[in-house]
Design an enzyme around this catalytic site. Sequence first.
Site, PDB file in Angstrom:
ATOM      1  N   ARG A  50       0.060  11.264   3.103  1.00 54.25           N
ATOM      2  CA  ARG A  50       0.706  10.130   2.413  1.00 54.25           C
ATOM      3  C   ARG A  50       0.669  10.335   0.899  1.00 54.25           C
ATOM      4  NH1 ARG A  50      -1.287   4.056   3.624  1.00 54.25           N
ATOM      5  NH2 ARG A  50      -3.059   4.740   2.365  1.00 54.25           N
ATOM      6  N   ARG A 103       8.187  15.221 -18.373  1.00 54.45           N
ATOM      7  CA  ARG A 103       8.128  16.613 -18.853  1.00 54.45           C
ATOM      8  C   ARG A 103       7.170  16.759 -20.032  1.00 54.45           C
ATOM      9  NH1 ARG A 103      14.490  17.680 -19.342  1.00 54.45           N
ATOM     10  NH2 ARG A 103      14.205  15.654 -20.360  1.00 54.45           N
ATOM     11  N   LYS A 150       2.502   4.930  -3.001  1.00 57.09           N
ATOM     12  CA  LYS A 150       1.219   4.324  -3.383  1.00 57.09           C
ATOM     13  C   LYS A 150       0.932   4.798  -4.810  1.00 57.09           C
ATOM     14  CE  LYS A 150      -3.114   3.420  -1.060  1.00 57.09           C
ATOM     15  NZ  LYS A 150      -3.252   2.047  -1.505  1.00 57.09           N
ATOM     16  N   GLU A 183       3.409  -8.076   3.337  1.00 57.05           N
ATOM     17  CA  GLU A 183       2.022  -7.615   3.493  1.00 57.05           C
ATOM     18  C   GLU A 183       1.149  -8.406   2.531  1.00 57.05           C
ATOM     19  OE1 GLU A 183       1.494  -3.514   2.343  1.00 57.05           O
ATOM     20  OE2 GLU A 183       2.856  -3.693   0.650  1.00 57.05           O
TER      21      GLU A 183
HETATM   22  N1  PXG Z   1      -0.842  -2.504   1.684  1.00 52.55           N
HETATM   23  C1  PXG Z   1      -1.093  -2.161   0.418  1.00 52.55           C
HETATM   24  C2  PXG Z   1      -0.194  -2.669  -0.640  1.00 52.55           C
HETATM   25  C3  PXG Z   1      -2.191  -1.352   0.101  1.00 52.55           C
HETATM   26  O1  PXG Z   1      -2.404  -1.006  -1.154  1.00 52.55           O
HETATM   27  C4  PXG Z   1      -2.741  -1.293   2.459  1.00 52.55           C
HETATM   28  C5  PXG Z   1      -1.625  -2.082   2.698  1.00 52.55           C
HETATM   29  C6  PXG Z   1      -3.533  -0.806   3.625  1.00 52.55           C
HETATM   30  O2  PXG Z   1      -3.324   0.567   3.828  1.00 52.55           O
HETATM   31  P1  PXG Z   1      -4.436   1.504   4.479  1.00 52.55           P
HETATM   32  O3  PXG Z   1      -3.811   2.835   4.513  1.00 52.55           O
HETATM   33  O4  PXG Z   1      -5.657   1.437   3.600  1.00 52.55           O
HETATM   34  O5  PXG Z   1      -4.717   0.969   5.823  1.00 52.55           O
HETATM   35  C7  PXG Z   1      -3.070  -0.937   1.129  1.00 52.55           C
HETATM   36  C8  PXG Z   1      -4.324  -0.166   0.888  1.00 52.55           C
HETATM   37  C9  PXG Z   1      -9.010  -0.729  -2.700  1.00 52.55           C
HETATM   38  C10 PXG Z   1      -7.553  -0.716  -2.568  1.00 52.55           C
HETATM   39  O6  PXG Z   1      -9.540  -0.103  -3.638  1.00 52.55           O
HETATM   40  C11 PXG Z   1      -6.891  -0.220  -1.451  1.00 52.55           C
HETATM   41  C12 PXG Z   1      -5.502  -0.246  -1.385  1.00 52.55           C
HETATM   42  C13 PXG Z   1      -4.865  -0.770  -2.450  1.00 52.55           C
HETATM   43  C14 PXG Z   1      -5.520  -1.261  -3.527  1.00 52.55           C
HETATM   44  C15 PXG Z   1      -6.860  -1.232  -3.606  1.00 52.55           C
HETATM   45  O7  PXG Z   1      -9.650  -1.402  -1.917  1.00 52.55           O
HETATM   46  N2  PXG Z   1      -4.690   0.259  -0.370  1.00 52.55           N
END
Ligand code: PXG
Length: 289
Positions: A50, A103, A150, A183
């Site tokens: 990812r 760049r 992400k 979400e």
């Molecule tokens: N939605 C968003 C917008 C995310 O950022 C998830 C769903 C869940 O994805 P995963 O792959 O973890 O099952 C995320 C997860 C943290 C942190 O430090 C984690 C996330 C984003 C921001 C902070 O706890 N990601």
Amino acid sequence: MKIYINGKFYEKDQAKVSVFDHGLLYGDGVFEGIRSYSRLVFKLKEHIDRLFESARSIMLKPPLTKEGLIKAVILTLKKNNLKDAYIRLVVTRGEGDLGLDPRKCNGNATVIIITDKIALYPEALYKKGLKIVTVPTVRNLPEALNPQIKSLNYLNNILAKIEAVNAGSDEAIMLDSLGYVAECTGDNIFIVKGKHLYTPPQCMGTLRGITRDAVLEIARKEKIPAHEHVITRHEVYISDECFLTGTAAEIIPVVTVDGRVIGDGKPGKLTSLLLKKFREMTKTEGVRY
Ligand code: PXG
């Protein structure tokens, strides 16, 4: 604590990057949040895949191969002697003169790996469940900044988090631009109706969460019918169970949404079963170090 920056390890107070790093100046970069359980890194390959997809989409070339990054993560975990860890993997565009143009960074992407003890929601919340609200800030439009990327630009989610905190709530439901449930700020959302599981499809404003995928995998194994389908707020309000999934939170029950009590106001049976199966999965699957 030893922090990895571009192949070298630094103590926490020495772990620094330039103020000219475009990750800081413009949020130009990508990241992953990963967890290890008893020296097993959960879904490491999926996280690395990812990360590379996010990077490819913004035309950022990580300075290491996938195998190289996996090795760097394992090395950082070993150096810190952590059995159970939260791993933050960051790739920024790197150091460059002021100006948006990538760049300016001459392809010198910065890789940072922080491994830490996990900071979780308190165990009591898993028993009590979360009280969450829908917030006004909608999730980024896929045609503007696709939530599948992400990226280091998390202001969209931070604004939603601020709105949740201001409302005295634990988390925020973010809607997509059509008003469907997308979400939460750092978690995916599921509802249960009857014996069926529903989660929003990943095409509109929803990150394809790795925990979300693991839950869908468990549902397939356990023969629980699961659907990736658009969800309205109404459907959340009248659901039997609701829970959130994410690397940090794992699977956490939700008991009220916008003041509506979900089911009987207690964490649901299917939620508890999925959490049990998920925890079994984290004990047996992963890259060992
Ligand atoms: N939605 C968003 C917008 C995310 O950022 C998830 C769903 C869940 O994805 P995963 O792959 O973890 O099952 C995320 C997860 C943290 C942190 O430090 C984690 C996330 C984003 C921001 C902070 O706890 N990601």
